[in-house]
Scaffold this active site. Sequence first.
Site, PDB file in Angstrom:
ATOM      1  N   PHE A   6       0.840  -1.193   0.000  1.00 13.41           N
ATOM      2  CA  PHE A   6       0.000   0.000   0.000  1.00 13.41           C
ATOM      3  C   PHE A   6       0.877   1.245   0.000  1.00 13.41           C
ATOM      4  O   PHE A   6       1.700   1.442   0.896  1.00 13.41           O
ATOM      5  CB  PHE A   6      -0.932   0.019   1.215  1.00 13.41           C
ATOM      6  CG  PHE A   6      -1.914   1.157   1.198  1.00 13.41           C
ATOM      7  CD1 PHE A   6      -2.950   1.181   0.283  1.00 13.41           C
ATOM      8  CD2 PHE A   6      -1.797   2.217   2.089  1.00 13.41           C
ATOM      9  CE1 PHE A   6      -3.865   2.238   0.252  1.00 13.41           C
ATOM     10  CE2 PHE A   6      -2.696   3.268   2.079  1.00 13.41           C
ATOM     11  CZ  PHE A   6      -3.738   3.289   1.158  1.00 13.41           C
ATOM     12  N   GLY A   7       0.703   2.076  -1.022  1.00 16.93           N
ATOM     13  CA  GLY A   7       1.459   3.324  -1.149  1.00 16.93           C
ATOM     14  C   GLY A   7       0.584   4.517  -0.862  1.00 16.93           C
ATOM     15  O   GLY A   7      -0.515   4.638  -1.408  1.00 16.93           O
ATOM     16  N   TYR A   8       1.075   5.421  -0.022  1.00 15.41           N
ATOM     17  CA  TYR A   8       0.317   6.621   0.336  1.00 15.41           C
ATOM     18  C   TYR A   8       1.185   7.877   0.283  1.00 15.41           C
ATOM     19  O   TYR A   8       0.698   8.980   0.412  1.00 15.41           O
ATOM     20  CB  TYR A   8      -0.294   6.480   1.735  1.00 15.41           C
ATOM     21  CG  TYR A   8       0.730   6.171   2.807  1.00 15.41           C
ATOM     22  CD1 TYR A   8       1.410   7.183   3.469  1.00 15.41           C
ATOM     23  CD2 TYR A   8       1.049   4.847   3.120  1.00 15.41           C
ATOM     24  CE1 TYR A   8       2.367   6.892   4.435  1.00 15.41           C
ATOM     25  CE2 TYR A   8       1.994   4.544   4.081  1.00 15.41           C
ATOM     26  CZ  TYR A   8       2.655   5.571   4.736  1.00 15.41           C
ATOM     27  OH  TYR A   8       3.605   5.284   5.685  1.00 15.41           O
ATOM     28  N   GLY A   9       2.503   7.721   0.085  1.00 16.16           N
ATOM     29  CA  GLY A   9       3.447   8.835   0.012  1.00 16.16           C
ATOM     30  C   GLY A   9       4.351   8.633  -1.197  1.00 16.16           C
ATOM     31  O   GLY A   9       3.871   8.539  -2.329  1.00 16.16           O
ATOM     32  N   SER A  10       5.644   8.519  -0.962  1.00 13.22           N
ATOM     33  CA  SER A  10       6.594   8.404  -2.075  1.00 13.22           C
ATOM     34  C   SER A  10       6.425   7.128  -2.896  1.00 13.22           C
ATOM     35  O   SER A  10       6.820   7.088  -4.060  1.00 13.22           O
ATOM     36  CB  SER A  10       8.039   8.517  -1.573  1.00 13.22           C
ATOM     37  OG  SER A  10       8.354   7.443  -0.708  1.00 13.22           O
ATOM     38  N   GLU A  85      12.299   1.649   3.950  1.00 12.10           N
ATOM     39  CA  GLU A  85      11.296   2.168   4.876  1.00 12.10           C
ATOM     40  C   GLU A  85      11.655   2.003   6.351  1.00 12.10           C
ATOM     41  O   GLU A  85      11.159   2.754   7.182  1.00 12.10           O
ATOM     42  CB  GLU A  85       9.933   1.515   4.604  1.00 12.10           C
ATOM     43  CG  GLU A  85       9.421   1.707   3.187  1.00 12.10           C
ATOM     44  CD  GLU A  85       9.155   3.152   2.810  1.00 12.10           C
ATOM     45  OE1 GLU A  85       8.853   3.973   3.697  1.00 12.10           O
ATOM     46  OE2 GLU A  85       9.257   3.473   1.613  1.00 12.10           O
TER      47      GLU A  85
END
Length: 176
Positions: A6-10, A85
């Site tokens: 799940f990607g929400y930023g970079s 991360e």
Amino acid sequence: MTMWVFGYGSLLWNPGFEVQEQAVGTLWGWHRSFCMRSIHHRGTVEAPGLVLALDAEDGAHCQGVALAVAEGQEAQTLAYLRERELVSSAYFETNLEVELRDGRRIEAVTYVIDPDHVQYCHLDLEEQAQIIARAVGGRGPNTDYLHNTASHLTELGIEDGDLDWLSARVRALTGT
């Protein structure tokens, strides 16, 4: 079984791994926030920047992108993501259910903030803008991170009023 992230930023604009499929999805019980001081990628120990993290909140939700990892690349992708991360242990790696726009529900590797970590912070939007406008780290200016994320959310049809406000405010502060 497909591995999802799940990607929400970079990860929206720089996943760094081969993506087989991507789909907009919603993660319930979390919200996207500049609540992590960045001492590596977008700031330094002496002058921390801010990066996005998922902060737990009852009734909240975060729209982002579920990224399906290319078949056979799961172990390599997970190793890459952990190096990227978990550089300072401010994130927890967890698997959370994401509801995709097409109705599917998938489990996705997701990086969420550790609220007990020293890099966790709760700042108002103006304070965030002031920090982001001047911070620079190993991966470049904090402003690039903010503007890339905000523009990619817009391209994906995802509304985030806080990021839109921050992007406009930081542009006003920096004259760009």
